[in-house]
Design a protein around this motif. Structure first.
Motif, PDB file in Angstrom:
ATOM      1  N   THR A  41       0.827  -1.202   0.000  1.00 45.61           N
ATOM      2  CA  THR A  41       0.000   0.000   0.000  1.00 45.61           C
ATOM      3  C   THR A  41       0.856   1.243   0.000  1.00 45.61           C
ATOM      4  OG1 THR A  41      -0.069   0.185   2.386  1.00 45.61           O
ATOM      5  CG2 THR A  41      -1.748  -1.216   1.371  1.00 45.61           C
ATOM      6  N   ALA A  44       0.652   3.529   2.151  1.00 48.37           N
ATOM      7  CA  ALA A  44       1.089   3.768   3.526  1.00 48.37           C
ATOM      8  C   ALA A  44       2.360   3.021   3.824  1.00 48.37           C
ATOM      9  CB  ALA A  44      -0.023   3.357   4.487  1.00 48.37           C
ATOM     10  N   LEU A  71      -4.292   6.638   1.768  1.00 50.82           N
ATOM     11  CA  LEU A  71      -5.174   5.585   1.303  1.00 50.82           C
ATOM     12  C   LEU A  71      -6.221   6.244   0.437  1.00 50.82           C
ATOM     13  CD1 LEU A  71      -5.748   3.514   4.569  1.00 50.82           C
ATOM     14  CD2 LEU A  71      -4.492   2.752   2.561  1.00 50.82           C
ATOM     15  N   ASP A  72      -6.501   5.629  -0.713  1.00 51.48           N
ATOM     16  CA  ASP A  72      -7.493   6.188  -1.632  1.00 51.48           C
ATOM     17  C   ASP A  72      -7.159   7.632  -2.005  1.00 51.48           C
ATOM     18  OD1 ASP A  72      -8.988   3.826  -1.541  1.00 51.48           O
ATOM     19  OD2 ASP A  72      -9.951   4.481   0.316  1.00 51.48           O
ATOM     20  N   GLN A 125      -2.657   4.415  10.137  1.00 44.52           N
ATOM     21  CA  GLN A 125      -3.393   4.636   8.903  1.00 44.52           C
ATOM     22  C   GLN A 125      -4.706   3.851   8.830  1.00 44.52           C
ATOM     23  OE1 GLN A 125      -3.884   6.478   5.274  1.00 44.52           O
ATOM     24  NE2 GLN A 125      -2.253   6.843   6.707  1.00 44.52           N
ATOM     25  N   HIS A 126      -4.626   2.559   8.969  1.00 42.35           N
ATOM     26  CA  HIS A 126      -5.826   1.741   8.806  1.00 42.35           C
ATOM     27  C   HIS A 126      -6.792   1.913   9.974  1.00 42.35           C
ATOM     28  CE1 HIS A 126      -4.367  -0.266   5.184  1.00 42.35           C
ATOM     29  NE2 HIS A 126      -3.183  -0.266   5.761  1.00 42.35           N
ATOM     30  N   ARG A 127      -6.260   2.112  11.163  1.00 45.28           N
ATOM     31  CA  ARG A 127      -7.148   2.337  12.317  1.00 45.28           C
ATOM     32  C   ARG A 127      -7.947   3.631  12.142  1.00 45.28           C
ATOM     33  NH1 ARG A 127      -2.252   0.865  14.718  1.00 45.28           N
ATOM     34  NH2 ARG A 127      -2.238  -1.202  15.689  1.00 45.28           N
ATOM     35  N   MET A 144      -9.164   4.837   9.575  1.00 49.98           N
ATOM     36  CA  MET A 144     -10.224   4.723   8.589  1.00 49.98           C
ATOM     37  C   MET A 144     -11.509   4.159   9.191  1.00 49.98           C
ATOM     38  SD  MET A 144      -8.979   5.914   5.770  1.00 49.98           S
ATOM     39  CE  MET A 144     -10.021   5.274   4.459  1.00 49.98           C
ATOM     40  N   HIS A 145     -11.441   3.631  10.386  1.00 50.57           N
ATOM     41  CA  HIS A 145     -12.601   2.980  10.989  1.00 50.57           C
ATOM     42  C   HIS A 145     -13.257   3.884  12.030  1.00 50.57           C
ATOM     43  CE1 HIS A 145     -11.533  -0.706   8.947  1.00 50.57           C
ATOM     44  NE2 HIS A 145     -10.322  -0.665   9.479  1.00 50.57           N
ATOM     45  N   LYS A 196     -12.947   8.018   1.845  1.00 46.93           N
ATOM     46  CA  LYS A 196     -13.689   6.818   1.478  1.00 46.93           C
ATOM     47  C   LYS A 196     -15.039   6.768   2.179  1.00 46.93           C
ATOM     48  CE  LYS A 196     -13.209   1.794   1.295  1.00 46.93           C
ATOM     49  NZ  LYS A 196     -12.329   0.655   1.637  1.00 46.93           N
TER      50      LYS A 196
END
Length: 399
Positions: A2, A4, A11-12, A298-300, A302-303, A388
């Motif tokens: 990715t 990141a 992201l996106d 990063q991924h955390r 997004m939620h 997103k």
């Protein structure tokens, strides 16, 4: 792999961490302007919500604007480096054209609406000070010195007053290309000058200690220092891969703790550091942006944060228009009897309506005008990369 993972922190096509910082900042600004008129400490939340949290949502609009300054410097510099390859090869015409396309449409519409409201004598929007006039307010708003004008004549009505920070920001970017190109052959000196400006923040505040309160809040140099902090952060990470995970995590955690210390431990920190506290704020924000750019959390992020990132996505539009929500809601609060105990109930509608007005401004003014101006000025259409899951169209902010 990715983006990141590669150290770009996106992201996106977006960096959710930056949208989170701006989303939190704009909520603090809206809440501050509500709390000036409906003090949270006098509502039913007092005694239930911890005092530091009440203070956070009451008195930190100024600090939130400084977060905006840092983010602006970081984004504009990052985008410039990505487009031009380096600050030394910046294209001044394209730079100014993009700033014009991004800033001018909403600003001109806002000034036009405020002018009509003033001419109609609408309460809360009418300029009443004897030494202030509508033509002079218009000129100051459009020539990057509304903060100076207020500093010498007093506060303008709230709808005008929010433009003080825009005057500081755009003055910085007026000179930004010239400095970058004049020192193109000695980039280290250029970076050192930006760093010196960034570190001058507490000294600038000290120098303003005896100035009138309004000028202490709106003077140029402190805001310019905060923007320079973002510039330095962007230059530091540009073109460099992210370090190992331990360093990234340590940077992000340290930055977050620094910001929490400012926002939740204000009294203790100010008594210990004085005006250095604002430097903790700006450096903490810059380090947080660096950590986000390296992909931290990063991924955390997004939620469960889509709603807050959407505020950050439209922070410019919300910032310029939220007083059109604040004044009517405060008026309705007083018409309803002004029961202070339940005054806090007016804050959630302020947040929701500010978002809706920001979205309308985005879709009706910002995005179409931005695209049209970029096409006309031949600097390319901005990419459409909303967070997103958020059904909005919007170019990358500050691009």
């Amino acid at each position: 792999m990715t983006n990141a993972a590669a150290g770009t922190g996106t992201l996106d096509g977006r960096n959710p961490g930056i949208d989170l910082v701006r989303g939190a900042s704009i909520l603090l600004v809206v809440s501050h302007h509500m709390a000036l008129r409906i003090p949270l400490a006098k509502t039913g939340l007092a005694g239930i919500v911890p005092l530091p949290l009440l203070r956070l949502f009451s008195w930190f609009g100024y600090e939130a604007v400084f977060l905006f300054f840092v983010v602006s410097g970081f984004l504009v510099t990052s985008h410039t480096i990505r487009r031009s390859g380096s600050l030394s090869t910046l294209d001044p015409r394209a730079f100014y054209a993009r700033r014009l396309a991004r800033i001018a449409p909403c600003l001109l519409v806002l000034v036009a609406i405020l002018s009509v409201l003033d001419l109609l004598g609408v309460p809360d929007y009418t300029i009443t000070r004897a030494d202030q006039t509508l033509p002079r307010a218009i000129v100051s708003a459009l020539t990057m010195h509304l903060n100076w004008y207020e500093g010498h004549t007093g506060y303008l009505p709230g709808g005008w007053d929010v433009l003080w920070s825009l005057s500081i920001e755009e003055l910085f970017y007026l000179g930004f290309p010239a400095l970058c190109l004049c020192l193109a052959s000695i980039p280290r000196l250029r970076t050192s000058l930006f760093a010196l400006l960034a570190l001058s923040l507490p000294f600038a505040l000290d120098a303003l200690a005896n100035a009138p309160e309004i000028w202490r809040e709106k003077a140029y140099l402190p805001g310019l220092a905060a923007i320079a902090t973002g510039v330095c952060a962007a230059v530091t990470v540009a073109g460099r891969p992210a370090p190992r995970a331990g360093i990234v995590n340590a940077t992000g955690c340290f930055a977050l703790l620094a910001l929490l210390a400012v926002f939740l431990g204000e009294h203790a920190l100010w008594s210990l550091l004085g005006n250095m506290t604002m430097l903790v704020l700006t450096l903490g924000c810059a380090l947080l942006l660096v950590a986000f750019q390296w992909g931290w959390g990063q991924h955390r992020l997004m939620h469960g944060t889509r709603w807050l990132r959407s505020y950050g996505f439209m922070s410019y539009e919300i910032y310029l228009t939220h007083m059109f929500v604040v004044f009517p809601l405060v008026g309705l609060f007083h018409l309803s009897g002004g029961a202070m105990r339940t005054g806090w109930l007016w804050f959630p509608p302020a947040f929701a309506l500010s978002w809706l007005l920001g979205r309308a401004t985005d879709r009706l003014v910002s995005t179409p005008a931005n695209r049209l101006l970029r096409r006309w000025l031949q600097v390319g259409a901005p990419p459409r990369t909303p967070p997103k899951g958020i059904a909005l169209w919007k170019p990358n902010r500050d691009a």
